[in-house]
Design a protein around this motif. Sequence first.
Motif, short mmCIF file in Angstrom:
data_model
loop_
_atom_site.label_atom_id
_atom_site.label_comp_id
_atom_site.label_asym_id
_atom_site.label_seq_id
_atom_site.Cartn_x
_atom_site.Cartn_y
_atom_site.Cartn_z
N UNK A 11 5.44 14.33 -5.11
CA UNK A 11 6.72 13.86 -4.59
C UNK A 11 7.66 13.72 -5.76
N UNK A 12 8.86 14.29 -5.61
CA UNK A 12 9.86 14.10 -6.66
C UNK A 12 10.99 13.27 -6.06
N UNK A 13 11.20 12.13 -6.61
CA UNK A 13 12.25 11.23 -6.15
C UNK A 13 13.39 11.24 -7.15
N UNK A 14 14.62 11.05 -6.70
CA UNK A 14 15.76 11.15 -7.60
C UNK A 14 15.83 10.03 -8.64
N UNK A 15 15.14 8.93 -8.48
CA UNK A 15 15.23 7.87 -9.49
C UNK A 15 14.02 7.74 -10.31
N UNK A 51 0.83 -1.20 0.00
CA UNK A 51 0.00 0.00 0.00
C UNK A 51 0.87 1.25 0.00
N UNK A 52 1.94 1.26 0.79
CA UNK A 52 2.84 2.41 0.83
C UNK A 52 3.51 2.60 -0.53
N UNK A 53 3.90 1.50 -1.19
CA UNK A 53 4.53 1.61 -2.50
C UNK A 53 3.54 2.18 -3.53
N UNK A 54 2.30 1.74 -3.47
CA UNK A 54 1.29 2.28 -4.39
C UNK A 54 1.01 3.76 -4.11
N UNK A 55 0.99 4.12 -2.84
CA UNK A 55 0.77 5.53 -2.48
C UNK A 55 1.91 6.41 -2.99
N UNK A 56 3.17 5.96 -2.78
CA UNK A 56 4.30 6.73 -3.29
C UNK A 56 4.27 6.83 -4.81
N UNK A 57 3.90 5.75 -5.47
CA UNK A 57 3.81 5.77 -6.93
C UNK A 57 2.75 6.78 -7.40
N UNK A 58 1.60 6.78 -6.73
CA UNK A 58 0.54 7.70 -7.10
C UNK A 58 0.94 9.15 -6.83
N UNK A 59 1.56 9.40 -5.68
CA UNK A 59 1.99 10.77 -5.37
C UNK A 59 3.06 11.23 -6.36
N UNK A 60 3.93 10.34 -6.76
CA UNK A 60 4.95 10.71 -7.76
C UNK A 60 4.29 10.94 -9.11
N UNK A 61 3.29 10.14 -9.45
CA UNK A 61 2.59 10.30 -10.71
C UNK A 61 1.87 11.64 -10.77
N UNK A 62 1.31 12.04 -9.64
CA UNK A 62 0.57 13.31 -9.59
C UNK A 62 1.49 14.52 -9.41
N UNK A 63 2.77 14.28 -9.14
CA UNK A 63 3.72 15.38 -9.04
C UNK A 63 3.89 15.94 -7.64
#
Length: 66
Positions: free
Chosen positions: A62-66, A48-60
């Motif tokens: 969260x910006x992660x270096x990779x 669930x945390x991985x999906x949340x991070x993916x969604x937040x990154x998709x929506x802009x």
Amino acid sequence: MREELAANEEIIFAQQNRKVVLGRGSTANKPRQLVSAGWTIFWYLLALAALDLWLLRLLGYVSLPW
């Protein structure tokens, strides 16, 4: 004239047993290993945390270096 004999059940049974014993399969039943509820909940929360991070990154958000 050639006459075929009926299949001998004992010979067929012995051949099948030999295939099982000599093959990859095992004749002994192995019990299933139970997974504790804590580990199951942990893996679900991790997914669930991985999906949340993916969604937040998709929506802009969260910006992660990779």
